[in-house]
Motif scaffolding. Structure first.
Motif, short mmCIF file in Angstrom:
data_model
loop_
_atom_site.label_atom_id
_atom_site.label_comp_id
_atom_site.label_asym_id
_atom_site.label_seq_id
_atom_site.Cartn_x
_atom_site.Cartn_y
_atom_site.Cartn_z
N GLY B 18 0.82 -1.20 -0.08
CA GLY B 18 -0.05 -0.02 -0.04
C GLY B 18 0.91 1.29 0.18
O GLY B 18 0.85 2.16 -0.71
N SER B 19 1.92 1.38 0.79
CA SER B 19 2.72 2.56 1.04
C SER B 19 3.41 2.78 -0.22
O SER B 19 3.56 3.84 -0.75
N LEU B 20 3.94 1.78 -0.95
CA LEU B 20 4.70 1.71 -2.25
C LEU B 20 3.93 2.27 -3.22
O LEU B 20 4.35 3.13 -3.97
N GLN B 21 2.70 1.96 -3.38
CA GLN B 21 1.87 2.36 -4.41
C GLN B 21 1.57 3.88 -4.10
O GLN B 21 1.48 4.65 -5.11
N GLY B 22 1.30 4.10 -2.95
CA GLY B 22 0.98 5.51 -2.47
C GLY B 22 2.17 6.43 -2.93
O GLY B 22 1.72 7.37 -3.58
N ALA B 23 3.14 6.03 -2.70
CA ALA B 23 4.54 6.79 -3.06
C ALA B 23 4.54 6.81 -4.60
O ALA B 23 4.76 8.11 -5.04
N MET B 24 4.26 5.84 -5.10
CA MET B 24 4.60 6.03 -6.49
C MET B 24 3.51 6.90 -7.22
O MET B 24 3.58 7.61 -8.23
N PHE B 25 2.38 6.89 -6.62
CA PHE B 25 1.04 7.64 -7.19
C PHE B 25 1.45 9.25 -6.97
O PHE B 25 1.46 10.07 -7.94
N ALA B 26 2.18 9.39 -5.98
CA ALA B 26 2.26 10.92 -5.45
C ALA B 26 3.55 11.19 -6.36
O ALA B 26 3.75 12.52 -6.82
N ALA B 27 4.54 10.18 -6.71
CA ALA B 27 5.80 10.55 -7.37
C ALA B 27 5.31 11.18 -8.79
O ALA B 27 6.22 11.88 -9.56
N GLN B 28 4.33 10.63 -9.35
CA GLN B 28 3.82 11.40 -10.52
C GLN B 28 3.56 12.74 -10.81
O GLN B 28 3.64 13.35 -11.83
N VAL B 61 -7.74 0.64 19.57
CA VAL B 61 -6.56 1.19 19.22
C VAL B 61 -6.04 0.68 18.08
O VAL B 61 -5.90 -0.23 18.07
N PRO B 62 -5.70 1.43 17.16
CA PRO B 62 -5.22 0.99 15.79
C PRO B 62 -4.10 -0.05 15.83
O PRO B 62 -3.09 0.27 16.66
N LYS B 63 -4.46 -1.27 15.37
CA LYS B 63 -3.34 -2.40 15.23
C LYS B 63 -1.86 -1.69 14.75
O LYS B 63 -0.81 -2.42 15.26
N ALA B 64 -2.03 -1.03 13.67
CA ALA B 64 -0.72 -0.57 13.29
C ALA B 64 0.32 0.24 14.20
O ALA B 64 1.40 0.48 14.07
N LEU B 65 -0.46 0.71 15.47
CA LEU B 65 0.03 1.42 16.39
C LEU B 65 0.62 0.42 17.66
O LEU B 65 1.10 1.18 18.56
N GLN B 66 0.37 -0.72 17.38
CA GLN B 66 0.70 -1.79 18.59
C GLN B 66 1.85 -2.53 18.29
O GLN B 66 2.14 -3.32 19.04
N SER B 67 2.59 -1.99 17.27
CA SER B 67 3.95 -2.86 16.94
C SER B 67 4.79 -1.78 16.57
O SER B 67 4.42 -0.80 15.77
N ASN B 68 6.12 -2.21 16.90
CA ASN B 68 7.07 -1.01 16.29
C ASN B 68 7.66 -1.24 14.73
O ASN B 68 8.20 -0.48 14.18
N TRP B 69 6.85 -2.57 14.18
CA TRP B 69 7.09 -2.73 12.73
C TRP B 69 6.59 -2.15 11.70
O TRP B 69 7.29 -1.80 10.57
N TYR B 70 5.38 -1.67 11.84
CA TYR B 70 4.61 -1.15 10.66
C TYR B 70 5.35 0.23 10.21
O TYR B 70 5.36 0.48 9.12
N LEU B 71 5.22 1.13 11.21
CA LEU B 71 5.87 2.45 10.51
C LEU B 71 7.23 2.47 9.74
O LEU B 71 7.39 2.88 8.67
N PRO B 72 8.07 1.76 10.56
CA PRO B 72 9.40 1.79 9.35
C PRO B 72 9.11 0.87 7.98
O PRO B 72 9.49 1.36 6.96
N VAL B 73 8.37 0.10 8.11
CA VAL B 73 7.97 -0.74 6.69
C VAL B 73 7.28 0.18 5.89
O VAL B 73 7.69 0.19 4.71
N ALA B 74 6.31 0.85 6.47
CA ALA B 74 5.44 1.81 5.47
C ALA B 74 6.31 2.89 4.98
O ALA B 74 6.48 3.28 3.75
#
Lengths: 208, 208, 208
Positions: B18-28, B61-74
């Protein structure tokens, strides 16, 4: 872990400065025909936005809705910001300094609130940064403007990021929360003010 | 009812795509002068958006905020998407396929999370669809673009809707959740890929 | 304090009118190429938006997601609004009257829900006003339009503010909630209808 508690008047002051700034920002676009309510909405959104995003993410009733004081202060500050825009725009340096303090405070409050809600370190920094800059994002969304902090400019979110990261690192090293929080506020403040003074900015997006 | 649990690495992978795609979209949109932080924000919002909307609606509480992994990966995926945009844009078929898998996964996770939180069938489908497409809505809002999935195009939300509805119907017929979830993912994936291949779309709005 | 409970059919009717209106509003912009799903999304957002914002702020699972009825009603009303836009646009007075009733009802429900969740008076009014006008804000955000109620126009949010404030003042004076709520609905309705009839508006923003 108990949250970093700042005095109630300091929290109100930070909301007020946020609202004042939001309204002054909106007042620059006179061709948009905002009415008095529109200005109040922009002010409230700028002053409250970060704190409401923080509390929604932490699954709590927003702090700003738990006291009768926040809304009148935010509305009043917004209307003063609108009426005195000409005066304040000559005081832009004062406002920049106060705003740098505000993002420092909101960032430290948000980060420690996230830590004390049990979030891991990385998402705690994320919540702190969103608490610091969320009001400015909401302001731009409601005005239909490009979101200022995503574009090349003066390290606004980066200052919040540096402060929140420092706070979390210090807490992990065993530093007491109040001291770590003060260090975070000071760092955010310093990075932001120096960035405005020396026109520091992040590089524009690029591709290989 | 227990939620459909996908492996942690698959959830991380979905966020990363999802993040890869979002950034590629923005990069246009290079004329917009996004800075590095702006690209990271768009990436994080695209990768996280659906999950955060899902958890806010379910009052968690959002699952993405319950682990240290999501933000660096995104963040990492967003920066890679930006740097390698030229490469990835030649791999657009691969990305479309991965993305179809992602909306399938997010939709199945969201729908079963809603069911296990006790929501009735119809709102469970709604939460599942929002979980699948929320990131893309947030991306467009933050970029100030028209929201792609509301306009004539290739069955993006419809694919998620078909998958989530199938999942709920199967569960109501007594099918085990893992099997219903896999059916939902497969259907969403198939509808989306076929829609892109054969340029299927919904009719434009009309009036009598 | 128990919330003001309106009959289930009245709540559904209010959501339906909101969705109908949202879709009719969207139907005016035929050059935007919204597809059927886009119209449904705008309808659902307009009908649900206020209630979802209210429940998020009160930290509860949105009421609209706790029954199977809301989504089909909102979607159906949106598609009818789209198909019959030409008919309804000749009935614009009927729609204005129904909508004034809707913001009155949503405002009263939101304000009493906030009071019964234990919020102080001022934020309870704030939540009530957001519940009344939140759908319209979300509609404009999703369509990428300037947010109508922030601009010079006919006392939309102000009508909600007057009604919600009256409700809270009466409750504080010891008036029973159902009577205070009816007074709030009547006042909001009256202010809004009179404002449209006599073209009342707030002054544009100004500075000293």
């Amino acid at each position: 872990m108990s949250a970093f508690v700042i005095p109630f008047w300091a929290d109100l002051l930070a909301v007020g400065i946020g609202s004042l700034q939001g309204a002054m920002f909106a007042a620059q676009f006179r061709d948009r025909r905002l009415d008095l309510l529109g200005v109040a909405i922009i002010g409230i959104a700028t002053g409250f936005g970060g704190g409401i995003i923080r509390d929604l993410l932490l699954n709590e009733v927003p702090k700003a809705l738990q006291s009768n004081w926040y809304l009148p202060v935010a509305t009043g500050a917004a209307l003063i910001g609108m009426l005195l825009e000409r005066l304040f725009s000559r005081l832009s340096k004062v406002i920049t300094v106060l705003d740098a303090l505000t993002i420092g405070l909101f960032g430290a409050i948000g980060t420690t609130a996230a830590l004390s809600a049990g979030l891991p370190e990385v998402p705690a920094v994320f919540v702190g940064v969103l608490a610091a800059v969320g009001g400015s994002i909401l302001r731009d969304l409601l005005l239909g403007m490009p979101i200022a902090l995503m574009h090349v400019g003066s390290l606004y979110a980066v200052a919040a990021l540096v402060g929140a990261t420092t706070l979390v690192v210090l807490v992990n090293l065993g530093v007491a929360i109040p001291i770590a929080a003060i260090a975070g506020v000071v760092l955010t403040f310093t990075v932001r003010v120096l960035a405005v003074l020396f026109r520091w900015s992040l590089p524009e997006q690029r591709r290989l």
